[in-house]
Design a protein around this motif. Structure first.
Motif, short mmCIF file in Angstrom:
data_model
loop_
_atom_site.label_atom_id
_atom_site.label_comp_id
_atom_site.label_asym_id
_atom_site.label_seq_id
_atom_site.Cartn_x
_atom_site.Cartn_y
_atom_site.Cartn_z
N ILE A 171 3.57 5.61 -5.82
CA ILE A 171 3.32 5.64 -7.27
C ILE A 171 2.30 6.72 -7.61
O ILE A 171 2.47 7.50 -8.57
CB ILE A 171 2.80 4.27 -7.76
CG1 ILE A 171 3.90 3.21 -7.65
CG2 ILE A 171 2.28 4.37 -9.19
CD1 ILE A 171 5.05 3.38 -8.58
N GLU A 172 1.24 6.80 -6.82
CA GLU A 172 0.20 7.80 -7.07
C GLU A 172 0.77 9.20 -6.90
O GLU A 172 0.42 10.12 -7.68
CB GLU A 172 -0.97 7.58 -6.12
CG GLU A 172 -2.24 8.35 -6.49
CD GLU A 172 -2.79 7.96 -7.86
OE1 GLU A 172 -3.47 8.79 -8.48
OE2 GLU A 172 -2.52 6.82 -8.32
N GLU A 179 5.67 1.24 -11.37
CA GLU A 179 4.46 0.47 -11.07
C GLU A 179 4.67 -1.01 -11.35
O GLU A 179 4.14 -1.87 -10.63
CB GLU A 179 3.31 1.02 -11.90
CG GLU A 179 1.94 0.68 -11.39
CD GLU A 179 0.88 1.56 -12.05
OE1 GLU A 179 -0.10 1.88 -11.37
OE2 GLU A 179 1.05 1.92 -13.24
N ARG A 194 2.14 1.72 -3.46
CA ARG A 194 1.09 2.22 -4.36
C ARG A 194 0.85 3.72 -4.11
O ARG A 194 0.63 4.49 -5.05
CB ARG A 194 -0.21 1.44 -4.12
CG ARG A 194 -0.16 -0.03 -4.50
CD ARG A 194 -0.09 -0.24 -5.99
NE ARG A 194 -0.16 -1.66 -6.33
CZ ARG A 194 0.17 -2.15 -7.51
NH1 ARG A 194 0.62 -1.34 -8.47
NH2 ARG A 194 0.10 -3.45 -7.76
N ASP A 195 0.89 4.13 -2.84
CA ASP A 195 0.72 5.55 -2.52
C ASP A 195 1.84 6.38 -3.14
O ASP A 195 1.61 7.49 -3.65
CB ASP A 195 0.71 5.76 -1.01
CG ASP A 195 -0.57 5.24 -0.34
OD1 ASP A 195 -1.55 5.00 -1.08
OD2 ASP A 195 -0.57 5.10 0.89
N LYS A 242 0.83 -1.20 0.00
CA LYS A 242 0.00 0.00 0.00
C LYS A 242 0.87 1.26 0.00
O LYS A 242 0.58 2.23 -0.72
CB LYS A 242 -0.94 0.02 1.20
CG LYS A 242 -1.85 1.25 1.21
CD LYS A 242 -2.76 1.29 2.42
CE LYS A 242 -3.73 2.46 2.32
NZ LYS A 242 -3.05 3.76 2.09
N VAL A 261 6.04 -2.79 -8.37
CA VAL A 261 5.03 -3.09 -7.34
C VAL A 261 4.14 -4.25 -7.79
O VAL A 261 3.79 -5.11 -6.99
CB VAL A 261 4.18 -1.84 -7.02
CG1 VAL A 261 3.28 -2.13 -5.82
CG2 VAL A 261 5.07 -0.65 -6.74
N ASP A 262 3.79 -4.26 -9.07
CA ASP A 262 2.97 -5.36 -9.58
C ASP A 262 3.66 -6.70 -9.35
O ASP A 262 3.02 -7.68 -8.94
CB ASP A 262 2.70 -5.17 -11.08
CG ASP A 262 1.77 -3.99 -11.37
OD1 ASP A 262 1.09 -3.53 -10.43
OD2 ASP A 262 1.74 -3.55 -12.54
N GLU A 274 3.66 -7.56 -5.61
CA GLU A 274 2.33 -8.02 -5.18
C GLU A 274 2.04 -9.42 -5.68
O GLU A 274 1.36 -10.21 -5.02
CB GLU A 274 1.26 -7.05 -5.66
CG GLU A 274 -0.10 -7.29 -5.04
CD GLU A 274 -1.06 -6.12 -5.27
OE1 GLU A 274 -1.93 -5.90 -4.39
OE2 GLU A 274 -0.93 -5.43 -6.30
#
Length: 242
Positions: free
Chosen positions: A141-142, A209, A138-139, A135, A212-213, A216
């Motif tokens: 990345i955003e 990204e 992902r934050d 998480k 992270v993919d 995950e």
């Protein structure tokens, strides 16, 4: 995105007396003003130059000694050590070196150490697959995706991402290379940044990204390879900017 921290501050106005003196002397040692084997100025000269107390000066000398820059010997004085003794994994030493400018060889060293360690950190993060860590990534990345106006905001989010990978690895030693990562990113983003090219910006965000993919998905080799591509791309940008 203040929660993502900030880059090292290089403005002396934000530093304590101890830090100002340590930075000034440390940078001069690293820049060769006081070459290896030479003596740094005596106590009286330093006190007059900086207007600090003897207590502050003693702490400064302890700091520089701990970082491997100097050694003090009775009846000999305080001498500058050979660069082989300098702790270049220390955040202060790296920032002092960066303040003098980084040559091509050192840029190459930064890239090599990142390639040696960060892909492994990404692979270990994929092995752990910690939901909270994912998480955070992902934050980050955003935040990178939304940073289209400020080079600094993009760089801060990028830095947070890479430090979070180290933390997600679960290896305390891999996490400790954050200073090296920060120096590499600061050096690169002072010269070039993807935010002013929409396609390049999106490509950079997407490449992060993919890391992270893979994490995950528990894909250790995929995470490592995605990290290698990101580091090599940054090195390529920097080389083009030279």
């Amino acid at each position: 995105m203040s929660s993502f921290g900030s880059f090292q501050k290089f403005s002396e106005g934000t530093l304590s007396s101890h830090d100002q003196v340590a930075r000034a002397l440390g940078a001069q040692i690293i820049n060769g003003v006081y070459p290896p084997g030479s003596k740094i100025p005596g106590e009286a000269e330093i006190l007059q130059r900086f207007g600090v107390s003897r207590t502050v000066l003693r702490e400064v000398l302890k700091t520089l000694t701990a970082k491997g820059l100097i050694v003090s010997k009775t009846r000999v004085g305080t001498k500058v050590l050979d660069p082989s003794h300098w702790n270049l994994f220390d955040a202060d030493v790296l920032s002092w070196k960066m303040s003098q400018g980084l040559d091509e060889a050192f840029h190459g060293d930064l890239t090599e150490i990142r390639l040696a360690l960060e892909p492994r950190a990404a692979a270990l993060a994929a092995r752990r697959r910690d939901p909270a860590a994912i998480k955070e990534l992902r934050d980050a990345i955003e935040a990178m995706r939304n940073a289209t106006e400020s080079r600094r905001h993009f760089a801060e989010a990028d830095l947070f991402f890479h430090k979070a990978i180290g933390a997600a690895s679960g290896n305390v030693l891999l996490r400790s290379i954050a200073a090296v990562i920060e120096t590499a990113l600061v050096a690169s983003f002072t010269m070039t940044s993807p935010i002013h090219d929409a396609d390049l910006h999106e490509h950079n965000v997407h490449s992060h990204e993919l890391i992270v993919d893979a994490i995950e998905a528990g894909d250790e080799e995929g995470a490592a390879e995605a990290m290698r591509r990101v580091i090599k791309t940054l090195a390529h940008w920097r080389a083009q900017a030279d």
